[in-house]
Design an enzyme around this catalytic site. Structure first.
Site, PDB file in Angstrom:
ATOM      1  N   TYR A 207      -1.484   1.165  -3.801  1.00 24.91           N
ATOM      2  CA  TYR A 207      -1.217   0.638  -2.459  1.00 24.91           C
ATOM      3  C   TYR A 207      -2.510   0.163  -1.800  1.00 24.91           C
ATOM      4  O   TYR A 207      -2.573  -0.945  -1.252  1.00 24.91           O
ATOM      5  CB  TYR A 207      -0.550   1.707  -1.601  1.00 24.91           C
ATOM      6  CG  TYR A 207      -0.384   1.293  -0.147  1.00 24.91           C
ATOM      7  CD1 TYR A 207       0.539   0.321   0.204  1.00 24.91           C
ATOM      8  CD2 TYR A 207      -1.173   1.865   0.853  1.00 24.91           C
ATOM      9  CE1 TYR A 207       0.692  -0.075   1.535  1.00 24.91           C
ATOM     10  CE2 TYR A 207      -1.029   1.482   2.176  1.00 24.91           C
ATOM     11  CZ  TYR A 207      -0.103   0.514   2.505  1.00 24.91           C
ATOM     12  OH  TYR A 207       0.029   0.114   3.826  1.00 24.91           O
ATOM     13  N   LYS A 211      -3.665  -3.805  -0.690  1.00 24.65           N
ATOM     14  CA  LYS A 211      -4.005  -4.202   0.668  1.00 24.65           C
ATOM     15  C   LYS A 211      -5.409  -4.795   0.742  1.00 24.65           C
ATOM     16  O   LYS A 211      -5.671  -5.691   1.564  1.00 24.65           O
ATOM     17  CB  LYS A 211      -3.868  -2.999   1.612  1.00 24.65           C
ATOM     18  CG  LYS A 211      -2.415  -2.635   1.892  1.00 24.65           C
ATOM     19  CD  LYS A 211      -1.683  -3.805   2.539  1.00 24.65           C
ATOM     20  CE  LYS A 211      -0.237  -3.583   2.775  1.00 24.65           C
ATOM     21  NZ  LYS A 211       0.466  -4.713   3.416  1.00 24.65           N
ATOM     22  N   THR A 244       7.843   3.537  10.897  1.00 25.77           N
ATOM     23  CA  THR A 244       8.791   2.695  10.169  1.00 25.77           C
ATOM     24  C   THR A 244       9.206   3.406   8.879  1.00 25.77           C
ATOM     25  O   THR A 244       8.693   4.468   8.532  1.00 25.77           O
ATOM     26  CB  THR A 244       8.174   1.334   9.802  1.00 25.77           C
ATOM     27  OG1 THR A 244       7.192   1.516   8.773  1.00 25.77           O
ATOM     28  CG2 THR A 244       7.535   0.668  11.011  1.00 25.77           C
TER      29      THR A 244
END
Length: 326
Positions: A207, A211, A244
């Site tokens: 991850y 990014k 989220t």
């Protein structure tokens, strides 16, 4: 060389420690409030992952300002539900759904082809969709999921839409590409000989790497556009830690604690969307004022690696080779 288990453990600890640091900073920082933005009548925007969370709030606000918003996401029911909510709130909102699966290069190309057939301008592209800490796996085309969705899918989407972005921009009203990044890029690495994390896999590391790749792409693209004199800017935004569904793949103990912590410490999706909307819509960010890396409503400093033109160029060229071979 770390053993696979130790590598995964160290990667996870580094990311969670960074997350704790970000939460502390958020807790004691004044939250950015989006100023009143001008009307966007006549403009067309594409928002990936606009069916929920931050993407939904971005699409909702742009539609409120009169932009024609196209929500691109994988889940049709989710996308259509988002459209209904927006239109119930703003009767005249011009918002629609288009199927877009960023884990499929074929789906991305089909999405772009459908868009080009409509002969619409494209003034704003928000590369928002993403995955985090998903189990080890590959996209339809054999790329590691984080790298394939967060970075390479958006790389291809932007590249295929770049000609329309250039034609739609004007010297005093540039088109804008906004890449939703993360502070996790600060502990990411770029291994050009192992971008798919085949040698030693950790979802946490993958991850972070994806990014960082996204941020390198955003910076390189802006420099290329600026040098070419095109009326298009590219920037990256860190929305902060936002409540989220992105966190649903946390380690089980942390996922259980997340529900309480998120309500107390995380930003709401509308707050996470504020800086994205600012850099996408603000008339003050034209020309030399465009581009860069943004967090909490202002330019922020990134790691030295993100400014390395050689790494940027080599990643750009490697990405092209990946896509040409598919």
């Amino acid at each position: 060389m770390f053993s696979p288990i130790l590598f995964r453990l160290v990667s996870a600890i580094k990311l969670y420690l960074l997350g704790m640091k970000i939460l502390v900073v958020q807790l004691f920082s004044k939250r950015f409030k989006l100023p009143v933005m001008p009307r966007q009548d006549g403009k067309v925007a594409i928002v990936t992952g606009g069916g929920r969370g931050i993407g939904y709030e971005v699409a909702r606000h742009m539609a409120k300002l009169g932009a024609h918003v196209i929500i691109g996401c994988r889940d049709e029911q989710e996308g259509l539900a988002a459209i209904r909510r927006i239109q119930e709130e703003y009767n005249e909102a011009e918002v629609e759904f288009e199927k877009l699966d960023l884990a499929s290069l074929r789906s991305i190309r089909q999405f772009v082809q459908r868009f080009k057939e409509r002969d619409l301008p494209l003034n704003i592209l928000v590369n928002n969709a993403g995955v985090m800490l998903v189990p080890e796996g590959c996209t339809e085309n054999g790329f590691e999921v984080h790298f394939g969705v967060n970075y390479l899918g958006h790389f291809l989407l932007t590249w295929l839409l770049l000609d329309i972005l250039k034609l739609s921009g004007k010297s005093c009203n540039s088109s804008r590409v906004v890449n939703v990044s993360s502070s996790a890029h600060r502990i990411g690495e770029i291994r050009l000989n192992d971008l798919n994390c085949r040698q030693c896999y950790s979802a946490h590391a993958a991850y972070c790497h994806s990014k960082l790749a996204q941020l390198l792409f955003s910076s390189h693209l802006h420099r290329e556009l600026e040098q070419g004199g095109f009326p298009v800017s590219s920037c990256a935004v860190d929305p902060g830690m936002v409540d989220t569904s992105l966190y649903r793949h946390l380690w089980t103990p942390l996922r259980l604690a997340h529900g309480v912590a998120a309500r107390l410490l995380f930003r709401a999706p509308s707050e996470g969307a504020a800086t994205i909307l600012y850099v996408a819509l603000s008339p003050t960010l034209e020309g030399e004022c465009g581009g860069g890396y943004w967090a909490n409503g202002r330019r922020d400093v990134t790691t030295p690696l993100t400014f390395d033109p050689q790494i940027q160029q080599r990643l750009w060229e490697t990405s092209h080779r990946f896509l040409v071979s598919q």
